[in-house]
Write a protein that holds these residues in place. Structure first.
Motif, PDB file in Angstrom:
ATOM      1  N   SER A   1     -18.943  -6.559  10.347  1.00  0.00           N
ATOM      2  CA  SER A   1     -17.551  -7.120  11.069  1.00  0.00           C
ATOM      3  C   SER A   1     -16.582  -5.928  10.719  1.00  0.00           C
ATOM      4  N   ASP A   2     -16.508  -5.294   9.854  1.00  0.00           N
ATOM      5  CA  ASP A   2     -15.538  -4.139   9.617  1.00  0.00           C
ATOM      6  C   ASP A   2     -16.002  -3.163  10.449  1.00  0.00           C
ATOM      7  N   VAL A   3     -17.107  -2.718  10.668  1.00  0.00           N
ATOM      8  CA  VAL A   3     -17.559  -1.761  11.529  1.00  0.00           C
ATOM      9  C   VAL A   3     -17.192  -2.126  12.919  1.00  0.00           C
ATOM     10  N   ILE A   4     -17.496  -3.494  13.332  1.00  0.00           N
ATOM     11  CA  ILE A   4     -17.393  -3.891  14.738  1.00  0.00           C
ATOM     12  C   ILE A   4     -15.817  -3.926  14.855  1.00  0.00           C
ATOM     13  N   GLU A   5     -15.061  -4.181  14.009  1.00  0.00           N
ATOM     14  CA  GLU A   5     -13.648  -4.053  14.205  1.00  0.00           C
ATOM     15  C   GLU A   5     -13.221  -2.650  14.148  1.00  0.00           C
ATOM     16  N   ARG A   6     -13.641  -1.975  13.539  1.00  0.00           N
ATOM     17  CA  ARG A   6     -13.451  -0.455  13.715  1.00  0.00           C
ATOM     18  C   ARG A   6     -13.783   0.264  15.034  1.00  0.00           C
ATOM     19  N   LEU A   7     -14.997  -0.168  15.509  1.00  0.00           N
ATOM     20  CA  LEU A   7     -15.312   0.313  16.916  1.00  0.00           C
ATOM     21  C   LEU A   7     -14.568  -0.312  17.938  1.00  0.00           C
ATOM     22  N   ASP A   8     -13.940  -1.633  17.779  1.00  0.00           N
ATOM     23  CA  ASP A   8     -13.190  -1.978  19.008  1.00  0.00           C
ATOM     24  C   ASP A   8     -11.842  -1.168  18.815  1.00  0.00           C
ATOM     25  N   LYS A   9     -11.300  -0.847  17.598  1.00  0.00           N
ATOM     26  CA  LYS A   9     -10.180  -0.200  17.567  1.00  0.00           C
ATOM     27  C   LYS A   9     -10.247   1.229  18.202  1.00  0.00           C
ATOM     28  N   LEU A  10     -11.287   1.957  17.995  1.00  0.00           N
ATOM     29  CA  LEU A  10     -11.816   3.218  18.408  1.00  0.00           C
ATOM     30  C   LEU A  10     -11.918   2.937  20.179  1.00  0.00           C
ATOM     31  N   ALA A  11     -12.575   1.870  20.547  1.00  0.00           N
ATOM     32  CA  ALA A  11     -12.424   1.772  22.160  1.00  0.00           C
ATOM     33  C   ALA A  11     -11.042   1.678  22.656  1.00  0.00           C
ATOM     34  N   GLN A  12     -10.402   0.733  21.970  1.00  0.00           N
ATOM     35  CA  GLN A  12      -8.902   0.586  22.426  1.00  0.00           C
ATOM     36  C   GLN A  12      -8.071   1.864  22.318  1.00  0.00           C
TER      37      GLN A  12
END
Length: 94
Positions: free
Chosen positions: A13-24
């Protein structure tokens, strides 16, 4: 011992959260880039408009300068002809 490992390594979930932030962030950068392109286009248009105005000013200034030269030449011609007229009439009267 596993809890120390769990704390140092990111969870899924940390990785997914960071990927979401990168996408944003990437989306924000794309929007910023689009805004910069629009601003650049506006500046290019303003520069073109300024260049056209400057060309018009240069043309008017050139016309003014030429007209001023003609007026000065006319003034000197009138002064010279008046001077000659005075000299000739005074010489002929004697």
């Amino acid at each position: 011992m596993t809890t120390a490992q769990d704390r140092s390594e990111p969870t899924l979930s940390d990785v997914i959260e960071r990927l979401d932030k990168l996408a944003q962030n990437q989306e924000q950068l794309a929007q910023n880039q689009e805004q910069l392109a629009q601003n650049q286009e506006k500046l290019t248009q303003e520069q073109e408009r300024f260049s056209q105005k400057q060309e018009g000013f240069n043309e008017r200034f050139s016309n003014y300068q030429q007209a001023t030269q003609w007026v000065v030449q006319l003034a000197f011609t009138l002064i010279a002809s008046a001077t000659l007229t005075v000299i000739i009439t005074s010489v002929l009267k004697r």
